[in-house]
Each structure stands twice: as structure tokens, then as C-alpha cells.
Design a protein around this motif. Structure first.
Motif, mmCIF file in Angstrom:
data_model
loop_
_atom_site.group_PDB
_atom_site.id
_atom_site.type_symbol
_atom_site.label_atom_id
_atom_site.label_comp_id
_atom_site.label_asym_id
_atom_site.label_seq_id
_atom_site.Cartn_x
_atom_site.Cartn_y
_atom_site.Cartn_z
ATOM 1 N N TYR A 1 -25.784 24.549 4.051
ATOM 2 C CA TYR A 1 -24.323 24.573 4.132
ATOM 3 C C TYR A 1 -23.809 25.060 5.486
ATOM 4 C CZ TYR A 1 -24.287 23.938 -0.932
ATOM 5 O OH TYR A 1 -24.456 23.446 -2.194
ATOM 6 N N LEU A 2 -24.635 25.779 6.232
ATOM 7 C CA LEU A 2 -24.151 26.382 7.478
ATOM 8 C C LEU A 2 -25.043 26.005 8.660
ATOM 9 C CD1 LEU A 2 -23.377 29.949 6.041
ATOM 10 C CD2 LEU A 2 -21.736 28.121 6.441
ATOM 11 N N ILE A 3 -25.344 24.733 8.787
ATOM 12 C CA ILE A 3 -26.197 24.285 9.896
ATOM 13 C C ILE A 3 -25.421 24.411 11.208
ATOM 14 C CG2 ILE A 3 -27.374 22.292 10.913
ATOM 15 C CD1 ILE A 3 -27.970 21.285 8.148
ATOM 16 N N PRO A 4 -25.981 25.107 12.198
ATOM 17 C CA PRO A 4 -25.276 25.211 13.479
ATOM 18 C C PRO A 4 -25.378 23.911 14.276
ATOM 19 C CG PRO A 4 -27.361 26.370 13.592
ATOM 20 C CD PRO A 4 -27.232 25.864 12.190
ATOM 21 N N ARG A 5 -24.394 23.707 15.159
ATOM 22 C CA ARG A 5 -24.365 22.460 15.937
ATOM 23 C C ARG A 5 -25.565 22.349 16.883
ATOM 24 N NH1 ARG A 5 -21.102 18.398 17.413
ATOM 25 N NH2 ARG A 5 -19.371 19.065 16.088
ATOM 26 N N PHE B 1 -28.371 15.605 10.839
ATOM 27 C CA PHE B 1 -28.349 16.615 9.782
ATOM 28 C C PHE B 1 -27.099 17.492 9.920
ATOM 29 C CE2 PHE B 1 -32.537 17.288 7.402
ATOM 30 C CZ PHE B 1 -32.814 15.927 7.400
ATOM 31 N N PHE B 2 -26.762 17.832 11.173
ATOM 32 C CA PHE B 2 -25.555 18.643 11.381
ATOM 33 C C PHE B 2 -24.319 17.876 10.920
ATOM 34 C CE2 PHE B 2 -21.824 19.425 14.000
ATOM 35 C CZ PHE B 2 -21.563 20.736 13.650
ATOM 36 N N LEU B 3 -24.218 16.610 11.319
ATOM 37 C CA LEU B 3 -23.042 15.816 10.950
ATOM 38 C C LEU B 3 -22.978 15.574 9.442
ATOM 39 C CD1 LEU B 3 -23.270 13.293 13.926
ATOM 40 C CD2 LEU B 3 -21.525 15.058 13.609
ATOM 41 N N ALA B 4 -24.137 15.335 8.831
ATOM 42 C CA ALA B 4 -24.158 15.075 7.384
ATOM 43 C C ALA B 4 -23.804 16.339 6.591
ATOM 44 C CB ALA B 4 -25.529 14.560 6.976
ATOM 45 N N HIS B 5 -24.212 17.496 7.101
ATOM 46 C CA HIS B 5 -23.968 18.737 6.349
ATOM 47 C C HIS B 5 -22.484 19.085 6.300
ATOM 48 C CE1 HIS B 5 -22.791 21.733 9.368
ATOM 49 N NE2 HIS B 5 -22.802 22.625 8.405
ATOM 50 N N GLU B 6 -21.688 18.473 7.216
ATOM 51 C CA GLU B 6 -20.251 18.769 7.215
ATOM 52 C C GLU B 6 -19.543 18.206 5.988
ATOM 53 O OE1 GLU B 6 -19.005 17.465 11.200
ATOM 54 O OE2 GLU B 6 -18.720 19.604 11.602
ATOM 55 N N GLN B 7 -20.215 17.326 5.258
ATOM 56 C CA GLN B 7 -19.636 16.806 4.018
ATOM 57 C C GLN B 7 -19.838 17.786 2.852
ATOM 58 O OE1 GLN B 7 -17.909 13.888 4.160
ATOM 59 N NE2 GLN B 7 -18.405 13.905 6.344
ATOM 60 N N LEU B 8 -20.718 18.788 3.043
ATOM 61 C CA LEU B 8 -20.944 19.769 1.970
ATOM 62 C C LEU B 8 -19.839 20.823 2.014
ATOM 63 C CD1 LEU B 8 -24.805 20.402 2.246
ATOM 64 C CD2 LEU B 8 -23.599 18.786 0.791
ATOM 65 N N ASN B 9 -19.510 21.344 0.849
ATOM 66 C CA ASN B 9 -18.443 22.336 0.745
ATOM 67 C C ASN B 9 -19.045 23.743 0.855
ATOM 68 O OD1 ASN B 9 -16.382 24.074 -0.098
ATOM 69 N ND2 ASN B 9 -15.458 22.487 -1.375
ATOM 70 N N ALA C 1 -21.947 38.504 6.356
ATOM 71 C CA ALA C 1 -22.422 38.353 7.739
ATOM 72 C C ALA C 1 -22.879 36.921 8.007
ATOM 73 C CB ALA C 1 -23.565 39.333 8.005
ATOM 74 N N THR C 2 -23.539 36.309 7.012
ATOM 75 C CA THR C 2 -24.005 34.922 7.176
ATOM 76 C C THR C 2 -22.830 33.979 7.416
ATOM 77 O OG1 THR C 2 -25.814 35.382 5.639
ATOM 78 C CG2 THR C 2 -25.349 33.075 6.081
ATOM 79 N N ILE C 3 -21.794 34.104 6.563
ATOM 80 C CA ILE C 3 -20.630 33.213 6.697
ATOM 81 C C ILE C 3 -19.847 33.556 7.969
ATOM 82 C CG2 ILE C 3 -18.458 32.499 5.629
ATOM 83 C CD1 ILE C 3 -19.809 33.044 2.900
#
Lengths: 246, 135
Positions: free
Chosen positions: A242-246, A61-69, B38-40
């Protein structure tokens, strides 16, 4: 209309089943909240599905989310937050009886809603060109980051909205799952934006033609409640997709 | 209404309802946009080793989202100034939402799958591959 106990001056009429105008207006608002509760249940199940699969397949999911802008998602967040502020002002002016200001605020909200859909269409369009729709065209991991995929949607984005292209890593099956959930949740949210556009447009028309249906601020408040809920869903969708942490 | 410093009456005045003052609308808007920044910011600027801590980063992002959601629900959606009946309906929905996640306890405590051959069956149930295949 039959069944009206009495009228309240130049305000709305009180129907026979209510004791007074306060009780009547409270019932409208409670009815809207009851509807919003069903919406919470609807999206709640989807958030649970997301949580479950994210927990099971976090790495992909983390790797796939990197394709989102994330920049486009952030811009959409700003657009929706601004529209929520405009709706709050629309209700404020409706309560004050300032129709022109109310209509301007509702018009601004409408523009934000269309803006949101335009930005979303750029996102969806590019995902289609990159073969990330979770259907028979889905191809994940086939392209490295130097491989240029022709996309009208990417080419016509302003330069500041471009993000660094990442290679597609991770299990394609689980990546497809990520995009299935992504398109389901953001698509249903987009559908709610469209319904919001219809509701706001109808409200504006009724106000402009001085319809007897609009006798006070309550219809604006009810439409406002719906629009705030649409904003509320996006507040959670943005960091979760869009902002899934590693 | 009594008890609110910023109370104003709707036009006509016969039936008082809380009107959110313009200053308050701007203030909440500031809070919402600060939350977005803050989120970004948190997603890209938190230093290591915290940045690699998935639980911390996700908790922080969700905490900010919940803060923003509270601002919207409490002020813009008027729950703070609503009647008790409105509050019951409003809070009920969100309490239900969090209650729903009790279901996760089932997934964390009962490794039921995979059963042998699950991956060959089309439209199978969840691939809960938490246990070793007995074969």
C-alpha cells in the motif's frame, strides 16, 4: 485416559512421556513454533517472489499500487494490531485464571477478525468493479481519472475512507503481475484470518462448556501465537503493497 | 522466573511461567500503534529529496515493520521469556526467512534471459530482460 503418570492437583495432567508439567507445556509451545516456522517458509517464498518482481518492474508496481486504498489498508492494520493486543490480554487473563475477562478479550479479537474481513471485502469488491482482478476481465489503463466507474463498494464507503483517484499508468502486463501477487498474498493472509476465526471460536466454545480439553492457559497461548503470526504477516504486507515509494 | 523483574506466577503457583504484566501489554501496544503512525507518516510527510530516494524510503518502511515485528515476537509471542528450545525454533524460522533472500544473488549476477523468442512462449520463465537481445 491411559498413560498418565500423575496429575498436578487441579492443573493439567502430566503424560507418561514427560518428566514434568514444564517439559510437557514446553513441547506444546515448541510444536506450535515448528508449525509457525513452516508458515514463515510458506510466506517467505511469496515475499521473495514479490521482492524479485518489484525489483524488476518497480516503476509499474509503483503506478499500479496507487489504485490501492492505503486508508483502508491502514484501518486494517489498526484493527489487526488491536486484535493482537486483545489476544495478549486473553493469554494474560488465562494465566491468571480469569475466565470472564479472557472470554471478553477473545470475543473482541473475534470481532476484529470479522471487521478485517469486512474491510477487505470492500477493497476486493471495488477492485473487481474496476476490472483489476488478474483474470480474463482484467483491464488496466482503459480509464482516465475522470471516468467514473460504478461500484457499489466505492459508493458505500465512508467519505473519510475515499482516496484521490489516480490514472492507470504503466505496462498492463506488469500491472497484472502486481495484482496477481497482491491478491495471492493478501488472499492467503485473509484465509489465515478465517482459520484464526475458527480457532478462536472453537477455543471460546471449549472454555464456555468447560471442556476437559482446556485445563490451563496453554491452549489460549497456542491460539494466541497463531493470531500474532497473522498480525506479523500483515505488518509487512501493508507497507510493501500500500505504501510503495516512488 | 528468576531474572525477570516483572515475573509473576500462573494461577496455582506450582509451575511458574512468565505472565506479561498489563502495563507491559499497554506499553507494547503503544509501540505498535506508534510504529503504524510512523509508517504512514513517513510515506507521506518525509520531505524531498529523501522522499524520492526509493532505497531510503523502502528501508525506512521495512525498518519500522521489523521493529514492530520484534515487539510482537519478543513480547506478545513470549520468545523473550521462552526456554532455549523455544528460542531455537522461533529464531530458526526467521533466520531461514532472511537466508532465503540469498537467492536474489543469483538474479542480480546472472543475466540468463531473455533468450530469443521467450516472450512468444506461453507460460515462459521469468522475463529477466536485463540484457540486450543479441539479434
Amino acid at each position: 485416559m491411559s498413560g498418565h503418570a500423575h496429575a498436578q492437583g487441579d492443573g493439567p495432567e502430566v503424560y507418561f512421556q514427560y518428566e514434568d508439567i514444564d517439559q510437557q507445556q514446553e513441547s506444546y509451545v515448541v510444536g506450535m513454533w515448528a508449525f509457525l516456522m513452516t508458515e514463515v517458509m510458506f510466506f517467505g517464498a511469496l515475499f521473495l517472489i514479490y521482492t524479485l518482481y518489484r525489483w524488476k518492474f518497480h516503476d509499474t508496481f509503483f503506478l499500479a499500487h496507487e489504485q490501492l486504498n492505503w486508508k483502508m489498508g491502514g484501518l486494517n492494520t489498526a484493527v489487526l494490531l488491536f486484535s493482537s493486543v486483545m489476544v495478549a490480554f486473553a493469554v494474560h487473563f488465562a494465566q491468571k485464571g480469569k475466565k470472564t475477562a479472557q472470554l471478553i478479550c477473545l470475543g473482541m479479537t473475534l470481532m476484529c477478525a470479522f471487521g478485517f474481513l469486512v474491510i477487505k471485502s470492500f477493497e476486493y469488491g471495488a477492485k473487481g468493479d474496476h476490472k483489476l482482478y488478474p483474470n480474463y476481465t482484467f483491464e488496466y489503463g482503459a480509464h482516465d481519472k475522470d471516468h467514473k466507474v460504478e461500484s457499489w463498494w466505492d459508493d458505500n464507503l465512508p467519505a473519510f475512507m475515499h482516496i484521490e483517484k489516480k490514472e492507470q499508468h504503466g505496462d498492463p502486463k506488469n500491472a497484472k503481475l502486481f495484482y496477481s501477487i497482491y491478491f495471492t498474498m493478501t488472499g492467503l493472509h485473509g484465509l489465515h484470518v478465517v482459520i484464526g476465526i475458527i480457532a478462536i471460536t472453537s477455543l471460546m466454545v471449549l472454555i464456555i462448556i468447560k471442556s476437559p480439553l482446556i485445563t490451563d492457559y496453554v491452549p489460549t497461548e497456542l491460539v494466541g501465537l497463531y493470531w500474532h503470526f497473522v498480525d506479523l504477516v500483515w505488518i509487512f504486507l501493508y507497507p510493501l503493497f500500500y505504501l510503495i515509494p516512488r | 522466573m528468576a531474572g525477570h523483574d516483572h515475573s509473576e506466577l500462573t494461577k496455582g503457583g506450582a509451575h511458574p511461567h512468565h505472565v506479561l504484566p498489563q502495563g507491559m501489554i499497554f506499553l507494547i501496544a503503544g509501540g505498535l500503534f506508534a510504529g503504524m503512525a510512523a509508517t504512514i507518516g513517513a510515506a507521506f510527510m518525509i520531505p524531498e529529496p529523501l522522499h524520492s530516494n526509493t532505497f531510503f524510503m523502502q528501508s525506512l518502511a521495512l525498518a519500522i515493520a521489523i521493529f514492530k515485528a520484534c515487539l510482537v515476537v519478543y513480547f506478545y509471542m513470549g520468545v523473550k521469556f521462552g526456554t532455549r528450545l523455544v528460542k531455537i525454533f522461533a529464531y530458526g524460522g526467521f533466520i531461514w526467512f532472511f537466508t532465503l533472500f540469498i537467492m536474489m544473488a543469483d538474479y542480480t549476477s546472472r543475466p540468463m534471459e531473455p533468450v530469443p523468442g521467450w516472450e512468444t512462449v506461453p507460460s515462459s520463465a521469468l522475463p529477466r530482460n536485463t540484457v540486450e537481445d543479441p539479434e
